[in-house]
Design a protein around this motif. Structure first.
Motif, mmCIF file in Angstrom:
data_model
loop_
_atom_site.group_PDB
_atom_site.id
_atom_site.type_symbol
_atom_site.label_atom_id
_atom_site.label_comp_id
_atom_site.label_asym_id
_atom_site.label_seq_id
_atom_site.Cartn_x
_atom_site.Cartn_y
_atom_site.Cartn_z
ATOM 1 N N LEU A 48 0.846 -1.185 0.000
ATOM 2 C CA LEU A 48 0.000 0.000 0.000
ATOM 3 C C LEU A 48 0.884 1.239 0.000
ATOM 4 O O LEU A 48 1.996 1.228 0.504
ATOM 5 N N SER A 49 0.381 2.309 -0.581
ATOM 6 C CA SER A 49 1.190 3.523 -0.691
ATOM 7 C C SER A 49 1.535 4.079 0.677
ATOM 8 O O SER A 49 0.756 4.012 1.606
ATOM 9 N N LYS A 50 2.705 4.622 0.782
ATOM 10 C CA LYS A 50 3.141 5.275 2.025
ATOM 11 C C LYS A 50 3.418 6.757 1.755
ATOM 12 O O LYS A 50 4.115 7.403 2.499
ATOM 13 N N SER A 51 2.884 7.276 0.643
ATOM 14 C CA SER A 51 3.163 8.650 0.264
ATOM 15 C C SER A 51 2.227 9.608 0.993
ATOM 16 O O SER A 51 1.344 9.206 1.751
ATOM 17 N N ASP A 52 2.403 10.885 0.721
ATOM 18 C CA ASP A 52 1.597 11.891 1.392
ATOM 19 C C ASP A 52 0.153 11.916 0.909
ATOM 20 O O ASP A 52 -0.677 12.627 1.461
ATOM 21 N N LYS A 53 -0.162 11.135 -0.114
ATOM 22 C CA LYS A 53 -1.552 11.076 -0.539
ATOM 23 C C LYS A 53 -2.381 10.179 0.375
ATOM 24 O O LYS A 53 -3.591 10.089 0.225
ATOM 25 N N GLY A 54 -1.748 9.554 1.341
ATOM 26 C CA GLY A 54 -2.482 8.676 2.246
ATOM 27 C C GLY A 54 -2.848 7.372 1.560
ATOM 28 O O GLY A 54 -2.273 6.999 0.538
ATOM 29 N N ILE A 55 -3.820 6.670 2.113
ATOM 30 C CA ILE A 55 -4.304 5.432 1.513
ATOM 31 C C ILE A 55 -5.528 5.764 0.669
ATOM 32 O O ILE A 55 -6.520 6.294 1.162
ATOM 33 N N VAL A 56 -5.453 5.452 -0.609
ATOM 34 C CA VAL A 56 -6.506 5.819 -1.547
ATOM 35 C C VAL A 56 -7.467 4.666 -1.770
ATOM 36 O O VAL A 56 -7.082 3.587 -2.226
ATOM 37 N N PHE A 57 -8.738 4.903 -1.441
ATOM 38 C CA PHE A 57 -9.828 3.997 -1.766
ATOM 39 C C PHE A 57 -10.457 4.525 -3.058
ATOM 40 O O PHE A 57 -10.666 5.723 -3.206
ATOM 41 N N MET A 58 -10.760 3.633 -3.984
ATOM 42 C CA MET A 58 -11.274 4.089 -5.272
ATOM 43 C C MET A 58 -12.537 3.369 -5.673
ATOM 44 O O MET A 58 -12.648 2.145 -5.550
ATOM 45 N N TYR A 59 -13.508 4.148 -6.162
ATOM 46 C CA TYR A 59 -14.718 3.616 -6.792
ATOM 47 C C TYR A 59 -14.762 4.134 -8.225
ATOM 48 O O TYR A 59 -14.544 5.320 -8.476
ATOM 49 N N ALA A 60 -15.068 3.246 -9.156
ATOM 50 C CA ALA A 60 -15.258 3.644 -10.546
ATOM 51 C C ALA A 60 -16.521 2.983 -11.064
ATOM 52 O O ALA A 60 -16.729 1.782 -10.866
ATOM 53 N N GLY A 61 -17.374 3.771 -11.708
ATOM 54 C CA GLY A 61 -18.596 3.196 -12.251
ATOM 55 C C GLY A 61 -19.704 4.219 -12.369
ATOM 56 O O GLY A 61 -19.486 5.425 -12.276
ATOM 57 N N ILE A 62 -20.908 3.719 -12.573
ATOM 58 C CA ILE A 62 -22.070 4.575 -12.726
ATOM 59 C C ILE A 62 -22.395 5.251 -11.393
ATOM 60 O O ILE A 62 -22.362 4.620 -10.342
ATOM 61 N N LEU A 63 -22.716 6.523 -11.459
ATOM 62 C CA LEU A 63 -23.049 7.290 -10.260
ATOM 63 C C LEU A 63 -24.565 7.317 -10.089
ATOM 64 O O LEU A 63 -25.228 8.330 -10.351
ATOM 65 N N GLU A 64 -25.102 6.190 -9.662
ATOM 66 C CA GLU A 64 -26.542 6.019 -9.474
ATOM 67 C C GLU A 64 -26.781 5.271 -8.158
ATOM 68 O O GLU A 64 -25.896 4.551 -7.683
ATOM 69 N N PRO A 65 -27.985 5.422 -7.576
ATOM 70 C CA PRO A 65 -28.276 4.702 -6.321
ATOM 71 C C PRO A 65 -28.063 3.192 -6.419
ATOM 72 O O PRO A 65 -27.650 2.561 -5.448
ATOM 73 N N VAL A 66 -28.296 2.621 -7.597
ATOM 74 C CA VAL A 66 -28.176 1.176 -7.754
ATOM 75 C C VAL A 66 -26.763 0.685 -7.458
ATOM 76 O O VAL A 66 -26.559 -0.451 -7.001
ATOM 77 N N GLU A 81 -7.205 5.735 -18.833
ATOM 78 C CA GLU A 81 -6.997 6.494 -17.603
ATOM 79 C C GLU A 81 -7.607 5.773 -16.414
ATOM 80 O O GLU A 81 -7.072 5.807 -15.299
ATOM 81 N N TYR A 82 -8.734 5.115 -16.645
ATOM 82 C CA TYR A 82 -9.359 4.300 -15.602
ATOM 83 C C TYR A 82 -8.384 3.233 -15.102
ATOM 84 O O TYR A 82 -8.196 3.063 -13.886
ATOM 85 N N LEU A 83 -7.727 2.535 -16.024
ATOM 86 C CA LEU A 83 -6.757 1.512 -15.630
ATOM 87 C C LEU A 83 -5.589 2.137 -14.881
ATOM 88 O O LEU A 83 -5.095 1.578 -13.890
ATOM 89 N N SER A 84 -5.133 3.301 -15.332
ATOM 90 C CA SER A 84 -4.047 3.999 -14.659
ATOM 91 C C SER A 84 -4.443 4.378 -13.237
ATOM 92 O O SER A 84 -3.643 4.258 -12.305
ATOM 93 N N ASN A 85 -5.685 4.814 -13.049
ATOM 94 C CA ASN A 85 -6.162 5.162 -11.711
ATOM 95 C C ASN A 85 -6.236 3.937 -10.809
ATOM 96 O O ASN A 85 -5.921 4.015 -9.619
ATOM 97 N N LEU A 86 -6.653 2.808 -11.377
ATOM 98 C CA LEU A 86 -6.663 1.569 -10.595
ATOM 99 C C LEU A 86 -5.264 1.239 -10.093
ATOM 100 O O LEU A 86 -5.080 0.795 -8.957
ATOM 101 N N LYS A 87 -4.283 1.463 -10.945
ATOM 102 C CA LYS A 87 -2.900 1.173 -10.574
ATOM 103 C C LYS A 87 -2.417 2.089 -9.449
ATOM 104 O O LYS A 87 -1.657 1.671 -8.577
ATOM 105 N N LYS A 88 -2.878 3.333 -9.445
ATOM 106 C CA LYS A 88 -2.440 4.304 -8.446
ATOM 107 C C LYS A 88 -3.169 4.143 -7.111
ATOM 108 O O LYS A 88 -2.645 4.543 -6.068
ATOM 109 N N ALA A 89 -4.371 3.607 -7.146
ATOM 110 C CA ALA A 89 -5.166 3.449 -5.921
ATOM 111 C C ALA A 89 -4.612 2.313 -5.067
ATOM 112 O O ALA A 89 -3.823 1.484 -5.527
ATOM 113 N N ASP A 90 -5.045 2.279 -3.804
ATOM 114 C CA ASP A 90 -4.586 1.246 -2.875
ATOM 115 C C ASP A 90 -5.647 0.186 -2.589
ATOM 116 O O ASP A 90 -5.328 -0.985 -2.445
ATOM 117 N N VAL A 91 -6.893 0.616 -2.464
ATOM 118 C CA VAL A 91 -8.001 -0.281 -2.152
ATOM 119 C C VAL A 91 -9.142 0.048 -3.105
ATOM 120 O O VAL A 91 -9.473 1.222 -3.305
#
Length: 198
Positions: free
Chosen positions: A22-40, A92-102
């Motif tokens: 997991l990253s130990k940088s100043d960005k902290g631990i990054v949790f990431m969600y990617a997908g449709i922004l709907e209640p479902v 870019e989505y794949l790149s963000n997955l690589k940068k995220a921690d959880v």
């Protein structure tokens, strides 16, 4: 035979040399969600849960589009730990997955439309080998050793985020499990069943 979907070999290979820790940088631990922004998809529950968490070392990245975008932007103003990445291209989505921690799949399983709905993003999440937090989708039992499952509620998601580090995680184990979902292997499973029925 249940075929949940598959992972492109190129996507799997993209994460081959990803960092294991997991990253130990100043960005902290990054949790990431990617997908449709709907209640479902449970994005509203995820944002509420995250805002209830006090840990200032945690960050939440969100990408996607949908009717709840305005709610996300309001949350960004309220909590500077939350970042909206926009609706990004696949690369870019794949790149963000690589940068995220959880990686998080907070799908609201209390909604009837999710009763038989498998979250396809789980395939790409698995390919990364990273820790995954998810609500219990149909067929979740097969993934129980590789994903941290939680109750489909604000409290359930909040608890899972707050305690995610208490579970042992092996990137290698997750990546090995993910190979079973590479499309080439999924097709081999289908062909084996068809040959038996022939």
């Amino acid at each position: 035979l249940c075929i949940e979907g598959g992972i492109d070999q190129e996507v799997y290979d993209y994460f081959e040399n990803d960092a294991e820790e997991l990253s130990k940088s100043d960005k902290g631990i990054v949790f990431m969600y990617a997908g449709i922004l709907e209640p479902v998809t449970g994005i509203d529950q995820l944002v509420q849960a995250f805002c209830n968490i006090d840990n200032r070392d945690y960050r939440l990245w969100i990408s996607g589009k949908g009717s709840m975008k305005a709610m996300i932007l309001d949350a960004v103003k309220f909590d500077d730990r939350i970042t909206y990445l926009g609706c990004v291209e696949y690369e870019e989505y794949l790149s963000n997955l690589k940068k995220a921690d959880v990686l998080i799949n907070p799908r609201n399983m209390q909604l009837p439309e999710n009763a038989n709905n498998f979250p396809s993003k789980i395939m790409e999440y698995l390919a990364t080998g990273k820790p995954i937090i998810s609500t219990r989708f149909p067929g979740w039992e097969k993934f129980a050793d590789y994903i941290e499952f939680c109750d489909s509620s604000v409290i359930g998601i909040q608890k899972a985020v707050e305690t995610f580090g208490q579970r042992d995680h092996s990137r290698q184990k997750n990546r090995e499990f993910a190979t079973g979902f590479i499309w080439h292997n999924q097709v081999k499973k289908m062909m084996k069943i068809l040959e038996q029925d022939a």
